[in-house]
Motif scaffolding. Structure first.
Motif, PDB file in Angstrom:
ATOM      1  N   VAL A  41       9.680   4.306   8.436  1.00 60.38           N
ATOM      2  CA  VAL A  41       8.731   5.414   8.558  1.00 60.38           C
ATOM      3  C   VAL A  41       7.311   4.868   8.557  1.00 60.38           C
ATOM      4  N   ASN A  42       6.446   5.658   9.142  1.00 56.60           N
ATOM      5  CA  ASN A  42       5.021   5.360   9.059  1.00 56.60           C
ATOM      6  C   ASN A  42       4.301   6.693   8.924  1.00 56.60           C
ATOM      7  N   GLY A  43       3.047   6.632   8.685  1.00 51.58           N
ATOM      8  CA  GLY A  43       2.293   7.862   8.504  1.00 51.58           C
ATOM      9  C   GLY A  43       1.936   8.521   9.818  1.00 51.58           C
ATOM     10  N   ASN A  44       1.381   9.704   9.692  1.00 50.05           N
ATOM     11  CA  ASN A  44       0.888  10.394  10.888  1.00 50.05           C
ATOM     12  C   ASN A  44      -0.440   9.766  11.313  1.00 50.05           C
ATOM     13  N   SER A  45      -1.116  10.389  12.246  1.00 50.19           N
ATOM     14  CA  SER A  45      -2.364   9.813  12.760  1.00 50.19           C
ATOM     15  C   SER A  45      -3.436   9.670  11.675  1.00 50.19           C
ATOM     16  N   LYS A  46      -3.299  10.403  10.588  1.00 54.93           N
ATOM     17  CA  LYS A  46      -4.246  10.303   9.473  1.00 54.93           C
ATOM     18  C   LYS A  46      -3.733   9.371   8.378  1.00 54.93           C
ATOM     19  N   GLY A  47      -2.573   8.749   8.610  1.00 53.45           N
ATOM     20  CA  GLY A  47      -2.002   7.838   7.624  1.00 53.45           C
ATOM     21  C   GLY A  47      -1.263   8.529   6.500  1.00 53.45           C
ATOM     22  N   LEU A  48      -1.026   9.827   6.627  1.00 54.90           N
ATOM     23  CA  LEU A  48      -0.328  10.595   5.597  1.00 54.90           C
ATOM     24  C   LEU A  48       1.161  10.670   5.904  1.00 54.90           C
ATOM     25  N   PHE A  49       1.982  10.800   4.862  1.00 57.02           N
ATOM     26  CA  PHE A  49       3.419  10.958   5.045  1.00 57.02           C
ATOM     27  C   PHE A  49       3.827  12.425   5.012  1.00 57.02           C
ATOM     28  N   ASP A  98       0.817  -1.210   0.000  1.00 55.43           N
ATOM     29  CA  ASP A  98       0.000   0.000   0.000  1.00 55.43           C
ATOM     30  C   ASP A  98       0.853   1.263   0.000  1.00 55.43           C
ATOM     31  N   ASP A  99       0.361   2.273  -0.707  1.00 53.58           N
ATOM     32  CA  ASP A  99       1.018   3.582  -0.758  1.00 53.58           C
ATOM     33  C   ASP A  99       0.476   4.472   0.345  1.00 53.58           C
ATOM     34  N   PHE A 100       1.242   5.516   0.688  1.00 54.84           N
ATOM     35  CA  PHE A 100       0.683   6.596   1.484  1.00 54.84           C
ATOM     36  C   PHE A 100      -0.286   7.334   0.568  1.00 54.84           C
ATOM     37  N   PRO A 101      -1.462   7.729   1.042  1.00 51.70           N
ATOM     38  CA  PRO A 101      -2.424   8.402   0.176  1.00 51.70           C
ATOM     39  C   PRO A 101      -1.914   9.713  -0.422  1.00 51.70           C
ATOM     40  N   ASP A 102      -0.947  10.355   0.230  1.00 53.18           N
ATOM     41  CA  ASP A 102      -0.452  11.644  -0.249  1.00 53.18           C
ATOM     42  C   ASP A 102       0.893  11.541  -0.960  1.00 53.18           C
ATOM     43  N   VAL A 103       1.321  10.323  -1.303  1.00 51.05           N
ATOM     44  CA  VAL A 103       2.571  10.138  -2.046  1.00 51.05           C
ATOM     45  C   VAL A 103       2.249   9.338  -3.297  1.00 51.05           C
ATOM     46  N   THR A 104       2.086  10.048  -4.404  1.00 52.17           N
ATOM     47  CA  THR A 104       1.749   9.395  -5.661  1.00 52.17           C
ATOM     48  C   THR A 104       3.007   8.839  -6.317  1.00 52.17           C
ATOM     49  N   LYS A 105       2.809   7.947  -7.257  1.00 52.78           N
ATOM     50  CA  LYS A 105       3.940   7.344  -7.970  1.00 52.78           C
ATOM     51  C   LYS A 105       4.748   8.372  -8.740  1.00 52.78           C
ATOM     52  N   SER A 106       4.161   9.520  -9.017  1.00 51.59           N
ATOM     53  CA  SER A 106       4.884  10.567  -9.753  1.00 51.59           C
ATOM     54  C   SER A 106       5.696  11.476  -8.837  1.00 51.59           C
ATOM     55  N   HIS A 107       5.588  11.292  -7.525  1.00 48.52           N
ATOM     56  CA  HIS A 107       6.334  12.143  -6.595  1.00 48.52           C
ATOM     57  C   HIS A 107       7.832  11.874  -6.730  1.00 48.52           C
ATOM     58  N   THR A 108       8.625  12.905  -6.677  1.00 46.55           N
ATOM     59  CA  THR A 108      10.079  12.802  -6.834  1.00 46.55           C
ATOM     60  C   THR A 108      10.691  11.736  -5.932  1.00 46.55           C
ATOM     61  N   PHE A 109      10.201  11.621  -4.710  1.00 47.42           N
ATOM     62  CA  PHE A 109      10.804  10.703  -3.741  1.00 47.42           C
ATOM     63  C   PHE A 109       9.915   9.489  -3.437  1.00 47.42           C
ATOM     64  N   TYR A 110       9.042   9.148  -4.376  1.00 47.36           N
ATOM     65  CA  TYR A 110       8.127   8.027  -4.179  1.00 47.36           C
ATOM     66  C   TYR A 110       8.868   6.735  -3.810  1.00 47.36           C
ATOM     67  N   THR A 111       9.866   6.376  -4.595  1.00 49.50           N
ATOM     68  CA  THR A 111      10.591   5.123  -4.382  1.00 49.50           C
ATOM     69  C   THR A 111      11.263   5.101  -3.019  1.00 49.50           C
ATOM     70  N   GLU A 112      11.869   6.214  -2.632  1.00 45.62           N
ATOM     71  CA  GLU A 112      12.566   6.276  -1.348  1.00 45.62           C
ATOM     72  C   GLU A 112      11.582   6.176  -0.181  1.00 45.62           C
ATOM     73  N   ILE A 113      10.492   6.931  -0.268  1.00 39.76           N
ATOM     74  CA  ILE A 113       9.491   6.921   0.803  1.00 39.76           C
ATOM     75  C   ILE A 113       8.874   5.533   0.926  1.00 39.76           C
ATOM     76  N   LYS A 114       8.492   4.955  -0.194  1.00 45.66           N
ATOM     77  CA  LYS A 114       7.866   3.623  -0.192  1.00 45.66           C
ATOM     78  C   LYS A 114       8.836   2.573   0.335  1.00 45.66           C
ATOM     79  N   SER A 115      10.091   2.664  -0.024  1.00 44.80           N
ATOM     80  CA  SER A 115      11.089   1.703   0.459  1.00 44.80           C
ATOM     81  C   SER A 115      11.275   1.815   1.968  1.00 44.80           C
TER      82      SER A 115
END
Length: 162
Positions: free
Chosen positions: A79-87, A55-72
């Protein structure tokens, strides 16, 4: 000369940092660091394997510059999301949060367990009360930094005024 220049240069030569490709590869040491940029630094510094499954963070799309790093980092449980599940990849990151990223990256990378510390950090850093969100991470990183004999390897030491 910026007091952090030697550290930035060291990380540049290790391939961890780079300049802004949209601005002539300038480093911009006075700019705020974003959570996305920090994700790239941590992934590179600790050689976290690329893993974009799940699963992706809802606010990190595949087109985001750092998508691969954040997802990895998410898949490595760094890392994990905040209380709303956002990065919130474009939000600036404070020094306490940086300590959490660094500690989680180090714990992922090293085969030696980095123990939590139990001393009273408020005597060292009066601006970090025991109920601070990142108190335990700052305390653990500080204790580790004090344990190394080579002072150049210390991660944090604080400012001269405490």
């Amino acid at each position: 000369t910026n007091i952090f220049c030697p550290y930035a240069e060291y990380l540049y030569h290790q391939g961890v940092l780079s300049g802004d490709k949209n601005d002539g590869y300038k480093f911009k040491s006075d700019d705020k660091l974003t959570r996305g940029q920090l994700a790239k630094i941590i992934k590179t510094a600790f050689q976290i394997p690329t893993n974009i499954s799940g699963d992706d963070f809802p606010d990190v799309t595949k087109s985001h510059t750092f998508y691969t790093e954040i997802k990895s980092l998410k898949n490595a449980n760094i890392v994990n999301g905040n209380s709303k599940g956002l990065f919130e990849p474009d939000s600036s990151v404070n020094r306490g949060a940086i300590m959490k990223f660094v500690l989680n990256g180090a714990r992922y990378k090293t085969s030696t367990k980095i123990p939590s510390s139990n001393f009273d950090l408020t005597k060292v850093f009066p601006d970090v009360p025991s109920d601070h969100t990142f108190y335990n991470e700052i305390r653990t990183i500080y204790a580790f930094s004090q344990s190394v004999t080579n002072k150049d390897l210390q991660i944090i030491s604080g400012y001269s005024d405490g």
